[in-house]
Design a protein around this motif. Structure first.
Motif, PDB file in Angstrom:
ATOM      1  N   ARG A 350       0.640  -1.157  -0.051  1.00  0.00           N
ATOM      2  CA  ARG A 350      -0.057   0.091  -0.134  1.00  0.00           C
ATOM      3  C   ARG A 350       0.916   1.413  -0.010  1.00  0.00           C
ATOM      4  O   ARG A 350       0.673   2.220  -0.646  1.00  0.00           O
ATOM      5  CB  ARG A 350      -0.952   0.017   1.185  1.00  0.00           C
ATOM      6  CG  ARG A 350      -2.010  -1.149   1.179  1.00  0.00           C
ATOM      7  CD  ARG A 350      -2.969  -0.952   2.355  1.00  0.00           C
ATOM      8  NE  ARG A 350      -3.672  -2.120   2.270  1.00  0.00           N
ATOM      9  CZ  ARG A 350      -5.088  -1.960   1.849  1.00  0.00           C
ATOM     10  NH1 ARG A 350      -5.375  -0.891   0.873  1.00  0.00           N
ATOM     11  NH2 ARG A 350      -5.931  -3.025   1.589  1.00  0.00           N
ATOM     12  N   ALA A 351       1.986   1.451   0.832  1.00  0.00           N
ATOM     13  CA  ALA A 351       2.802   2.568   0.793  1.00  0.00           C
ATOM     14  C   ALA A 351       3.567   2.491  -0.475  1.00  0.00           C
ATOM     15  O   ALA A 351       3.698   3.748  -0.971  1.00  0.00           O
ATOM     16  CB  ALA A 351       3.671   2.302   2.051  1.00  0.00           C
ATOM     17  N   ARG A 353       2.537   1.552  -3.365  1.00  0.00           N
ATOM     18  CA  ARG A 353       1.661   2.057  -4.590  1.00  0.00           C
ATOM     19  C   ARG A 353       1.123   3.733  -4.243  1.00  0.00           C
ATOM     20  O   ARG A 353       1.099   4.327  -5.210  1.00  0.00           O
ATOM     21  CB  ARG A 353       0.054   1.420  -4.349  1.00  0.00           C
ATOM     22  CG  ARG A 353      -0.955   1.775  -5.337  1.00  0.00           C
ATOM     23  CD  ARG A 353      -2.041   0.888  -5.327  1.00  0.00           C
ATOM     24  NE  ARG A 353      -2.817   0.816  -4.242  1.00  0.00           N
ATOM     25  CZ  ARG A 353      -3.965   0.183  -4.082  1.00  0.00           C
ATOM     26  NH1 ARG A 353      -4.383  -0.697  -5.119  1.00  0.00           N
ATOM     27  NH2 ARG A 353      -4.444   0.152  -2.828  1.00  0.00           N
ATOM     28  N   ARG A 354       1.274   4.140  -3.115  1.00  0.00           N
ATOM     29  CA  ARG A 354       1.116   5.578  -2.966  1.00  0.00           C
ATOM     30  C   ARG A 354       2.349   6.347  -3.348  1.00  0.00           C
ATOM     31  O   ARG A 354       1.989   7.252  -3.981  1.00  0.00           O
ATOM     32  CB  ARG A 354       0.867   5.996  -1.310  1.00  0.00           C
ATOM     33  CG  ARG A 354      -0.532   5.436  -0.850  1.00  0.00           C
ATOM     34  CD  ARG A 354      -0.808   6.046   0.408  1.00  0.00           C
ATOM     35  NE  ARG A 354       0.063   5.654   1.617  1.00  0.00           N
ATOM     36  CZ  ARG A 354      -0.389   4.556   2.366  1.00  0.00           C
ATOM     37  NH1 ARG A 354      -1.194   3.783   2.390  1.00  0.00           N
ATOM     38  NH2 ARG A 354       0.668   3.712   3.367  1.00  0.00           N
ATOM     39  N   ARG A 355       3.452   5.757  -3.207  1.00  0.00           N
ATOM     40  CA  ARG A 355       4.653   6.487  -3.620  1.00  0.00           C
ATOM     41  C   ARG A 355       4.521   6.524  -4.951  1.00  0.00           C
ATOM     42  O   ARG A 355       4.806   7.541  -5.732  1.00  0.00           O
ATOM     43  CB  ARG A 355       5.884   5.707  -3.295  1.00  0.00           C
ATOM     44  CG  ARG A 355       6.070   6.079  -1.583  1.00  0.00           C
ATOM     45  CD  ARG A 355       7.560   5.647  -1.497  1.00  0.00           C
ATOM     46  NE  ARG A 355       7.880   4.275  -1.624  1.00  0.00           N
ATOM     47  CZ  ARG A 355       7.830   3.185  -0.937  1.00  0.00           C
ATOM     48  NH1 ARG A 355       7.144   3.770   0.497  1.00  0.00           N
ATOM     49  NH2 ARG A 355       8.039   1.892  -0.857  1.00  0.00           N
ATOM     50  N   LEU A 357       2.032   6.122  -7.189  1.00  0.00           N
ATOM     51  CA  LEU A 357       1.103   7.334  -7.525  1.00  0.00           C
ATOM     52  C   LEU A 357       1.273   8.482  -7.483  1.00  0.00           C
ATOM     53  O   LEU A 357       0.863   9.627  -8.262  1.00  0.00           O
ATOM     54  CB  LEU A 357      -0.366   6.814  -7.221  1.00  0.00           C
ATOM     55  CG  LEU A 357      -1.189   5.607  -7.180  1.00  0.00           C
ATOM     56  CD1 LEU A 357      -2.268   5.276  -6.470  1.00  0.00           C
ATOM     57  CD2 LEU A 357      -1.450   5.547  -8.697  1.00  0.00           C
ATOM     58  N   ARG A 358       1.914   9.072  -6.354  1.00  0.00           N
ATOM     59  CA  ARG A 358       2.656  10.418  -6.150  1.00  0.00           C
ATOM     60  C   ARG A 358       3.474  10.777  -7.334  1.00  0.00           C
ATOM     61  O   ARG A 358       3.588  11.987  -7.957  1.00  0.00           O
ATOM     62  CB  ARG A 358       3.225  10.606  -4.878  1.00  0.00           C
ATOM     63  CG  ARG A 358       2.095  10.620  -3.616  1.00  0.00           C
ATOM     64  CD  ARG A 358       2.694  11.244  -2.582  1.00  0.00           C
ATOM     65  NE  ARG A 358       3.840  10.125  -1.889  1.00  0.00           N
ATOM     66  CZ  ARG A 358       3.743   9.378  -1.236  1.00  0.00           C
ATOM     67  NH1 ARG A 358       2.601   9.210  -0.568  1.00  0.00           N
ATOM     68  NH2 ARG A 358       4.817   8.681  -0.725  1.00  0.00           N
ATOM     69  N   SER A 367      -3.899  10.803 -12.235  1.00  0.00           N
ATOM     70  CA  SER A 367      -4.259  10.147 -11.132  1.00  0.00           C
ATOM     71  C   SER A 367      -5.003   9.093 -11.627  1.00  0.00           C
ATOM     72  O   SER A 367      -5.654   8.742 -12.612  1.00  0.00           O
ATOM     73  CB  SER A 367      -5.436  10.874 -10.065  1.00  0.00           C
ATOM     74  OG  SER A 367      -4.654  11.890  -9.603  1.00  0.00           O
TER      75      SER A 367
END
Length: 370
Positions: A350-351, A353-355, A357-358, A367
């Motif tokens: 999850r972390a 994937r957030r990186r 996407l950022r 997005s």
């Protein structure tokens, strides 16, 4: 292909509307077979389209590639474009338009004596040569010159030959584009200079516009439904630098060098590697990823570091050996299967994937839709 086809349609004074209708008509394989009876080779049922640029090997690898390309619809689409142009161009020759026969060495007397209802063998051969030659400009097909360029003239099976083919794998389309289209603009003395300049401008414009559309559609297949920064399809005012980056990538994408187009936006190409692996070829990049997935995780385990064997193995298989990873299934496959597997197998995904996407938002202004 669509851009070069319609530019060549206009070059010969043919009807664009009639060509468009013929393209969709030739999506029917029965129409393709009828056109083949005129003497044009029908390639949809064999590996000629699959090995269009002779980069997928032979035997089992070729059969697998052919199956994937058939499932993607590429074989059918490419052959419908080829047959449509050949059929329409052949019919275009029947009224004996001025200029085209002279460019291929026909004398005035030979043209006047030409009877399409009663062709002699030599006349039919010359006509088919004209149709196939112009067809290669409309729908790019490899030539002897482009193959020499991508193989260095080295024999297949030799060390130097295999190294050349590995480094140039999947790069022969832009090479053929350069030789065929740019060569016609600068070196085809059978066309007037003004015509060649107009042809070059039309090729540049049409392929760049279609390259922009292709990039948007590729993004959508990955779940990025909003447009990239700099795109004319994106709402709001775009900066000049973003517009320049977008249209530079669209220019390269439309010219067949999509990998370079990706590199204009980011330090990673579509296969997950940077400039070095792009130049070395996808085979080297695949071997590098295989080593990192296997040996790399073993080394991390021995050093007491966290390993990510299963998530990385999923990525590797999905990228290299997933026949379902097609343009119309990719988004659903990622959302329903791949993403869920990674979430279950990797607590830190999850972390990650957030990186990711950022970074996508920073580099492209996009997005993900899911």
């Amino acid at each position: 292909d669509v851009g070069t086809l319609f530019v060549n349609t206009k070059l010969h004074g043919m009807s664009a509307n009639r060509m468009l209708k013929s393209i969709f008509t030739h999506l029917d394989t029965r129409e393709q077979m009828n056109t083949a009876e005129l003497g044009f080779a029908l390639d949809i049922f064999n590996s000629s389209i699959t090995r269009r640029f002779d980069e997928v090997g032979k035997g089992v690898s070729s059969q697998v590639a052919e199956g994937v390309l058939r499932a993607s619809g590429l074989n059918m689409w490419t052959e419908s474009l080829r047959k449509a142009f050949q059929y329409e161009f052949y019919n275009h020759l029947k009224p004996k338009p001025a200029g085209i026969f002279e460019r291929y060495g026909w004398s005035k007397a030979q043209v006047e004596a030409l009877d399409f209802d009663n062709l002699r063998l030599g006349e039919q051969t010359r006509l088919l040569e004209m149709v196939n030659r112009e067809g290669e400009y409309a729908i790019l097909m490899p030539t002897a010159r482009s193959r020499v360029f991508t193989t260095g003239g080295k024999q297949k099976g030799s060390v130097s030959g295999e190294l050349a083919r590995t480094g140039m794998q999947f790069k022969s389309f832009p090479a053929t584009f350069l030789i065929q289209q740019v060569g016609r603009v600068f070196y085809d003395q059978s066309l007037p200079l003004q015509t060649r300049m107009q042809y070059g401008a039309a090729i540049l414009t049409s392929t760049t516009l279609l390259g922009a559309v292709a990039m948007s559609l590729k993004d959508a297949s990955k779940g990025y439904l909003d447009q990239r920064d700099g795109s004319p399809f994106k709402d709001g005012k775009q900066s000049l630098s973003d517009q320049g980056a977008f249209w530079s990538a669209a220019l390269v994408q439309g010219g067949g060098a999509g990998i370079l187009g990706d590199l204009l936006f980011s330090d990673q190409n579509r296969f997950g590697g940077g400039l070095a692996s792009t130049l070395a070829g996808p085979t080297v990049g695949m071997l590098d990823r295989a080593v990192k997935t296997s040996v790399g995780n073993v080394q991390q385990a021995m050093q007491g570091k966290d390993t990510h064997v299963l998530p990385e193995a999923i990525d590797f298989i999905n990228r290299e050996a997933n026949p379902l990873n097609l343009w119309y299934t990719k988004a659903a496959l990622d959302m329903l299967i791949t993403e869920n597997l990674k979430l279950e197998l990797d607590p830190k995904y999850r972390a990650k994937r957030r990186r990711m996407l950022r970074k996508r938002r920073k580099d492209y202004g996009q997005s993900r839709a899911y």
